[in-house]
Design a protein around this motif. Structure first.
Motif, PDB file in Angstrom:
ATOM      1  N   VAL A 104     -17.121 -10.342  78.730  1.00  0.00           N
ATOM      2  CA  VAL A 104     -17.049 -11.779  78.992  1.00  0.00           C
ATOM      3  C   VAL A 104     -18.076 -12.510  78.138  1.00  0.00           C
ATOM      4  CG1 VAL A 104     -17.413 -13.573  80.743  1.00  0.00           C
ATOM      5  CG2 VAL A 104     -16.236 -11.455  81.368  1.00  0.00           C
ATOM      6  N   THR A 105     -17.623 -13.562  77.481  1.00  0.00           N
ATOM      7  CA  THR A 105     -18.589 -14.437  76.805  1.00  0.00           C
ATOM      8  C   THR A 105     -18.490 -15.840  77.410  1.00  0.00           C
ATOM      9  OG1 THR A 105     -16.965 -14.926  75.097  1.00  0.00           O
ATOM     10  CG2 THR A 105     -18.581 -13.221  74.588  1.00  0.00           C
ATOM     11  N   ILE A 106     -19.587 -16.543  77.358  1.00  0.00           N
ATOM     12  CA  ILE A 106     -19.615 -17.907  77.882  1.00  0.00           C
ATOM     13  C   ILE A 106     -19.487 -18.869  76.704  1.00  0.00           C
ATOM     14  CG2 ILE A 106     -20.999 -19.622  79.129  1.00  0.00           C
ATOM     15  CD1 ILE A 106     -20.276 -17.362  80.990  1.00  0.00           C
ATOM     16  N   ASP A 107     -18.481 -19.698  76.747  1.00  0.00           N
ATOM     17  CA  ASP A 107     -18.249 -20.624  75.629  1.00  0.00           C
ATOM     18  C   ASP A 107     -18.938 -21.970  75.870  1.00  0.00           C
ATOM     19  OD1 ASP A 107     -16.473 -18.585  74.755  1.00  0.00           O
ATOM     20  OD2 ASP A 107     -14.930 -19.401  76.090  1.00  0.00           O
ATOM     21  N   ARG A 108     -19.028 -22.336  77.132  1.00  0.00           N
ATOM     22  CA  ARG A 108     -19.653 -23.626  77.452  1.00  0.00           C
ATOM     23  C   ARG A 108     -20.388 -23.491  78.778  1.00  0.00           C
ATOM     24  NH1 ARG A 108     -17.194 -28.560  79.345  1.00  0.00           N
ATOM     25  NH2 ARG A 108     -15.227 -27.470  79.450  1.00  0.00           N
ATOM     26  N   ASP A 145     -26.828 -31.799  88.182  1.00  0.00           N
ATOM     27  CA  ASP A 145     -27.493 -31.654  89.484  1.00  0.00           C
ATOM     28  C   ASP A 145     -26.555 -31.111  90.537  1.00  0.00           C
ATOM     29  OD1 ASP A 145     -29.809 -32.456  88.547  1.00  0.00           O
ATOM     30  OD2 ASP A 145     -29.719 -34.527  89.305  1.00  0.00           O
ATOM     31  N   LYS A 146     -25.315 -31.614  90.492  1.00  0.00           N
ATOM     32  CA  LYS A 146     -24.383 -31.246  91.562  1.00  0.00           C
ATOM     33  C   LYS A 146     -23.269 -30.338  91.082  1.00  0.00           C
ATOM     34  CE  LYS A 146     -25.145 -34.922  94.791  1.00  0.00           C
ATOM     35  NZ  LYS A 146     -25.458 -36.249  94.261  1.00  0.00           N
ATOM     36  N   LEU A 147     -23.012 -30.368  89.766  1.00  0.00           N
ATOM     37  CA  LEU A 147     -21.860 -29.619  89.238  1.00  0.00           C
ATOM     38  C   LEU A 147     -22.235 -28.909  87.938  1.00  0.00           C
ATOM     39  CD1 LEU A 147     -18.698 -29.179  89.414  1.00  0.00           C
ATOM     40  CD2 LEU A 147     -18.524 -31.087  87.815  1.00  0.00           C
ATOM     41  N   THR A 148     -21.847 -27.632  87.836  1.00  0.00           N
ATOM     42  CA  THR A 148     -22.026 -26.903  86.576  1.00  0.00           C
ATOM     43  C   THR A 148     -20.640 -26.617  86.010  1.00  0.00           C
ATOM     44  OG1 THR A 148     -23.973 -25.840  87.539  1.00  0.00           O
ATOM     45  CG2 THR A 148     -23.118 -24.898  85.495  1.00  0.00           C
ATOM     46  N   ARG A 149     -20.459 -26.986  84.739  1.00  0.00           N
ATOM     47  CA  ARG A 149     -19.171 -26.714  84.086  1.00  0.00           C
ATOM     48  C   ARG A 149     -19.309 -25.494  83.198  1.00  0.00           C
ATOM     49  NH1 ARG A 149     -15.622 -31.067  84.092  1.00  0.00           N
ATOM     50  NH2 ARG A 149     -16.561 -32.920  85.035  1.00  0.00           N
ATOM     51  N   ILE A 150     -18.457 -24.510  83.459  1.00  0.00           N
ATOM     52  CA  ILE A 150     -18.538 -23.271  82.689  1.00  0.00           C
ATOM     53  C   ILE A 150     -17.171 -22.948  82.111  1.00  0.00           C
ATOM     54  CG2 ILE A 150     -19.067 -20.794  82.767  1.00  0.00           C
ATOM     55  CD1 ILE A 150     -20.808 -21.341  85.229  1.00  0.00           C
ATOM     56  N   ALA A 151     -17.141 -22.658  80.817  1.00  0.00           N
ATOM     57  CA  ALA A 151     -15.912 -22.134  80.218  1.00  0.00           C
ATOM     58  C   ALA A 151     -16.240 -20.746  79.680  1.00  0.00           C
ATOM     59  CB  ALA A 151     -15.435 -23.040  79.089  1.00  0.00           C
TER      60      ALA A 151
END
Ligand SMILES: Nc1nc2c(ncn2[C@@H]2O[C@H](COP(=O)(O)OP(=O)(O)OP(=O)(O)O)[C@@H](O)[C@H]2O)c(=O)[nH]1
Length: 309
Positions: free
Chosen positions: A221-225, A230-236
């Protein structure tokens, strides 16, 4: 000066070694009181060296979780890099926890003990999974047999799963670590790994858990983004597999399996990051990554490519 100011502090590195599946990661997570290292009911879940910081009033232990050592690494670059990571951790350690299963001694355990003899570091024998022993009376003869094999500084029967004796293992271990003037890590620091790295591991854990024996070691698995709010983490993130067939398996019929992987991973990421998480997952094919050390590094050592979080 208060008594506290006089207290002697100890700190150092403890390498957790043992053959695959004996419960090294479970022990690390149990002691840290938080999930850091990924676990699954399959050997070779741990692919990287993970450092977890265990803070206690009398000092700190930097725990190095290592991939299970394999007796016959074979030709696969992945297996060889697993063994290198495990043996490398030994070189850094002030003390070694050699984890074995209660009442089980196998050739692979003996192979690891030979490696430990060569390193000449103090070794504690951690006899795990005592909760699985149907007859506790078997423990004593097993410990006697172990004592005859090597001069372990201590022998600790524990249950990493239930927690039996785990705290005492940590407290006793401190005494074998160097005396320090101050604690080397911040008291609330859990790991030296970035959140981005741990997040990729959490996603890989769900891939491995949901896939029976079909794909297990062929996924990375690699993390692209990775955007923290504070309230939300966006992960791709991208799940890399070796073949088209594996891609189809990971995605599942109508995307059901990928959805389940994403939803489980999101839950554990929300606990880790303490925010809501929006997770996007992609599955891509890259043939031969397990046999190619360079590609492996590119996929796995993703921290080098992005700033620390
Ligand atoms: N009954 C019981 N099961 C345990 C205990 N500790 C670990 N397990 C189980 O054993 C399995 C393997 O545990 P892991 O912690 O992933 O083992 P590991 O040694 O880190 O494995 P690798 O990553 O392959 O090196 C999991 O299913 C755990 O739940 C224990 O004390 N008792």
């Amino acid at each position: 000066m208060s008594d506290e100011a006089h207290q002697v502090l100890h700190a150092g590195h403890v390498a957790i070694v043992g053959r695959p599946n004996v419960g090294k990661s479970t022990l690390l997570n149990r002691l840290l009181g938080q999930k850091l290292s990924i676990t699954a009911d399959k050997p070779q879940t741990t692919r990287h060296r993970i450092l977890g910081v265990l803070d206690m009033p009398q000092g700190q232990i930097a725990l190095l979780d290592t991939p299970g050592i394999h007796r016959l690494p074979g030709k696969r670059a992945l297996n060889q890099s697993l063994n290198r990571a495990a043996l490398g951790a030994l070189a850094e350690a002030d003390l070694v926890w050699f984890v074995v299963m209660a009442d089980r001694w196998e050739d692979e355990d003996a192979y690891i003990l030979d490696a430990l003899r060569r390193e000449a570091r103090p070794v504690m024998l951690v006899v795990n999974k005592i909760d699985r022993l149907s007859d506790r009376a078997r423990l004593l003869p097993f410990l006697q047999k172990m004592q005859a094999l090597y001069a372990f500084v201590e022998m600790f029967p524990v249950s990493a799963l239930k927690g039996d004796n785990a705290d005492r293992l940590a407290e006793t271990s401190l005494r074998y670590l160097p005396v320090v003037e101050a604690k080397p890590f911040a008291e609330d620091q859990l790991t030296d790994r970035s959140l981005r790295f741990v997040s990729a591991e959490f996603i890989r854990e769900q891939v491995m858990r949901s896939l029976g024996d079909e794909v297990p070691y062929a996924a990375a698995v690699t993390i692209d983004r990775f955007e923290e709010g504070d309230k939300l983490t966006r992960i791709a993130a991208t799940i890399w597999v070796e073949r088209d067939g594996q891609k189809a398996i990971v995605i599942g019929r109508g995307g059901e399996r990928l959805k389940a992987i994403g939803s489980q991973a999101r839950k554990s990421l929300e606990t880790l990051l303490d925010t809501r998480v929006f997770l996007e997952l992609w599955v891509k094919v890259r043939a031969g990554w397990q046999d190619d050390p360079r590609l492996l590094q590119q996929l796995e050592m993703d921290e080098a490519r992005w700033p620390k979080t």
